[in-house]
Design an enzyme around this catalytic site. Structure first.
Site, PDB file in Angstrom:
ATOM      1  CD  GLU A  66      -5.199   1.155 -11.968  1.00  0.00           C
ATOM      2  OE1 GLU A  66      -3.979   1.085 -11.839  1.00  0.00           O
ATOM      3  OE2 GLU A  66      -6.001   0.711 -11.119  1.00  0.00           O
ATOM      4  CG  ASP A 237      -2.215  -0.089  -5.716  1.00  0.00           C
ATOM      5  OD1 ASP A 237      -1.558   0.953  -5.637  1.00  0.00           O
ATOM      6  OD2 ASP A 237      -3.436  -0.144  -5.466  1.00  0.00           O
TER       7      ASP A 237
HETATM    8  P1  NAD Z   1      -6.526   5.702   2.295  1.00  0.00           P
HETATM    9  O1  NAD Z   1      -5.939   6.947   1.706  1.00  0.00           O
HETATM   10  O2  NAD Z   1      -7.921   5.738   2.787  1.00  0.00           O
HETATM   11  O3  NAD Z   1      -5.623   5.224   3.545  1.00  0.00           O
HETATM   12  C1  NAD Z   1      -4.231   5.143   3.470  1.00  0.00           C
HETATM   13  C2  NAD Z   1      -3.655   5.363   4.874  1.00  0.00           C
HETATM   14  O4  NAD Z   1      -2.234   5.180   4.807  1.00  0.00           O
HETATM   15  C3  NAD Z   1      -3.885   6.783   5.414  1.00  0.00           C
HETATM   16  O5  NAD Z   1      -4.563   6.718   6.647  1.00  0.00           O
HETATM   17  C4  NAD Z   1      -2.470   7.361   5.551  1.00  0.00           C
HETATM   18  O6  NAD Z   1      -2.320   8.237   6.641  1.00  0.00           O
HETATM   19  C5  NAD Z   1      -1.654   6.077   5.723  1.00  0.00           C
HETATM   20  N1  NAD Z   1      -0.237   6.215   5.411  1.00  0.00           N
HETATM   21  C6  NAD Z   1       0.338   6.847   4.356  1.00  0.00           C
HETATM   22  N2  NAD Z   1       1.691   6.739   4.426  1.00  0.00           N
HETATM   23  C7  NAD Z   1       1.944   6.027   5.558  1.00  0.00           C
HETATM   24  C8  NAD Z   1       3.154   5.571   6.170  1.00  0.00           C
HETATM   25  N3  NAD Z   1       4.329   5.883   5.666  1.00  0.00           N
HETATM   26  N4  NAD Z   1       3.059   4.842   7.305  1.00  0.00           N
HETATM   27  C9  NAD Z   1       1.842   4.536   7.851  1.00  0.00           C
HETATM   28  N5  NAD Z   1       0.671   4.946   7.309  1.00  0.00           N
HETATM   29  C10 NAD Z   1       0.731   5.682   6.186  1.00  0.00           C
HETATM   30  O7  NAD Z   1      -6.305   4.578   1.221  1.00  0.00           O
HETATM   31  P2  NAD Z   1      -7.023   3.138   1.096  1.00  0.00           P
HETATM   32  O8  NAD Z   1      -8.270   3.221   0.302  1.00  0.00           O
HETATM   33  O9  NAD Z   1      -7.069   2.508   2.454  1.00  0.00           O
HETATM   34  O10 NAD Z   1      -5.955   2.375   0.191  1.00  0.00           O
HETATM   35  C11 NAD Z   1      -4.658   2.109   0.684  1.00  0.00           C
HETATM   36  C12 NAD Z   1      -3.792   1.631  -0.448  1.00  0.00           C
HETATM   37  O11 NAD Z   1      -4.248   0.361  -0.907  1.00  0.00           O
HETATM   38  C13 NAD Z   1      -3.819   2.561  -1.665  1.00  0.00           C
HETATM   39  O12 NAD Z   1      -2.496   2.713  -2.127  1.00  0.00           O
HETATM   40  C14 NAD Z   1      -4.639   1.804  -2.687  1.00  0.00           C
HETATM   41  O13 NAD Z   1      -4.236   2.106  -4.001  1.00  0.00           O
HETATM   42  C15 NAD Z   1      -4.293   0.379  -2.316  1.00  0.00           C
HETATM   43  N6  NAD Z   1      -5.295  -0.606  -2.735  1.00  0.00           N
HETATM   44  C16 NAD Z   1      -4.828  -1.792  -3.209  1.00  0.00           C
HETATM   45  C17 NAD Z   1      -5.727  -2.758  -3.600  1.00  0.00           C
HETATM   46  C18 NAD Z   1      -5.223  -4.087  -4.084  1.00  0.00           C
HETATM   47  O14 NAD Z   1      -5.994  -4.874  -4.601  1.00  0.00           O
HETATM   48  N7  NAD Z   1      -3.963  -4.382  -3.900  1.00  0.00           N
HETATM   49  C19 NAD Z   1      -7.106  -2.524  -3.530  1.00  0.00           C
HETATM   50  C20 NAD Z   1      -7.552  -1.314  -3.002  1.00  0.00           C
HETATM   51  C21 NAD Z   1      -6.633  -0.355  -2.594  1.00  0.00           C
END
Ligand code: NAD
Length: 354
Positions: A66, A237
């Site tokens: 993006e 997101d």
């Molecule tokens: P990451 O992959 O490092 O961590 C995600 C964690 O979620 C993993 O440890 C995984 O095991 C866990 N997980 C997956 N499914 C699960 C479930 N059903 N129950 C419990 N845990 C579960 O990812 P990250 O960098 O920490 O990002 C997390 C999310 O946040 C991503 O989807 C990313 O796109 C989003 N994000 C959003 C914003 C925003 O501004 N809203 C900013 C950054 C990241």
């Protein structure tokens, strides 16, 4: 320390990952988070003057890439960011990013920065800033479901900005919870490692969902969410990627960043297009109400918006002189005669004696 001089417009300050880590360590992570939150507050309160557009997304089966642009009329900024939930299995990050600020007057870039770390910082600062306006007063306990890359930043921002001290952690991968608890050890939290979402939300006034999965997931079901809770939903997101059961949305007051983007990407993609939501900036300026009763469920349906990256980049730019943590990149061609760009190559050739 590097010199930044206004005569060297072709030299663009570059903040590498190493510089960013040193900035965070020198200033202190919680101080950086509160500093970014101040810049966010400042920019959210002048929301209307920004150029705004939903981010430009290129989707694939594996993830999304993006571009997130905005401008306040004086400074222009954009972020390049990806989201690839399968990456961690290959030893790669789910989210990586870099960003640019430019001078609207000349169009010249004035900052190039890593934003993988900065995105985690700005996302956490935004979440905690929103919670400050929406959570039940005096909240002390947060459940955090999803204990990946963003999680420690979220915890520290909520501690520094909202004053929470109790953390209830849950991840489907117990090693992620162990890592998160270990990294936060000694940083002022009472931490409970939980073995289910249900256990995690017990007694929590704030529930943060920050999981990564490229699908409609149901991390929270309706029965898990009691009245009066604030939900900080970060992980949903992208189109086709949500975390909350639709019934929770129907019981909540929903607050969003920029509705045209959130309706495509956020939890509210599950709701009709005209479903009422409140823009967070309006709560901050006093144009709209935030939480009005103790019983209300408030939901910050966060997807991440360009103005947040702009605020974070502005914050980092303002730390460069004091920290010296950047290097100048020869990034803009600077011929002696601005129209003689080709001549500059010829002179370089002559200088090489070819
Ligand atoms: P990451 O992959 O490092 O961590 C995600 C964690 O979620 C993993 O440890 C995984 O095991 C866990 N997980 C997956 N499914 C699960 C479930 N059903 N129950 C419990 N845990 C579960 O990812 P990250 O960098 O920490 O990002 C997390 C999310 O946040 C991503 O989807 C990313 O796109 C989003 N994000 C959003 C914003 C925003 O501004 N809203 C900013 C950054 C990241």
């Amino acid at each position: 320390m590097n010199e930044m001089t206004s005569n060297d417009l072709n030299l663009v300050p570059f903040v590498s990952v190493d510089h960013m880590m040193k900035i965070v360590l020198e200033i202190g992570v919680e101080k950086v988070l509160t500093g970014i939150a101040e810049y966010l507050e400042n920019d959210f309160k002048r929301w209307e003057l920004f150029d705004k557009t939903p981010r430009v997304a290129s989707h694939s089966n594996e993830g999304v890439i993006e571009l997130m642009p905005t401008s306040d009329g004086e400074v222009y900024g954009f972020k390049y960011v990806n989201g690839h939930p399968k990456n961690t299995k290959e030893g790669l990050q789910t989210v990586t990013a870099f960003g640019v600020l430019a001078d609207v007057n000349t169009g010249y870039p004035v900052l190039l920065s890593e934003m993988t770390i900065l995105t985690a910082l700005r996302t956490a600062a935004t979440s905690a800033m929103a919670a400050k306006y929406l959570m039940p007063k005096g909240s002390k306990t947060m459940a955090m479901i999803g204990n990946g890359a963003q999680s420690e930043f979220q915890a520290l921002a909520f501690k520094a900005i909202t004053g929470i001290s109790n953390l209830r952690l849950y991840d489907i991968d117990a090693t992620a919870t162990d890592r998160c608890a270990k990294n936060l050890n000694g940083l002022g939290f009472n931490i409970v490692k939980c073995n289910s979402e249900q256990m995690a939300v017990e007694g929590a006034e704030i529930i943060t969902t920050v999981t990564a999965d490229k699908q409609y997931a149901t991390i929270l079901t309706d029965n898990m969410v009691g009245s009066g809770v604030h939900i900080n939903a970060i992980g949903g997101d992208c189109p086709g990627k949500t975390e909350l059961h639709k019934d929770i949305l129907l019981r909540s007051e929903i607050f969003v960043e920029y509705p045209p983007q959130t309706r495509i990407e956020g939890e509210i993609q599950q709701l009709p297009e005209d479903y009422p939501v409140t823009e967070l900036w309006q709560v901050m300026t006093g144009d709209a109400e935030g939480r009005t009763t103790d019983k209300q469920i408030t939901l910050f349906d966060s997807v991440g918006f360009a103005i947040e990256d702009f605020s974070a980049l502005r914050y980092i730019r303002d730390q460069l002189e004091a920290t010296g943590q950047f290097q100048n990149l020869d990034m803009v061609a600077d011929p002696d005669d601005p129209r003689d760009l080709f001549g500059m190559i010829l002179r370089a050739q002559a200088a090489q004696g070819k």
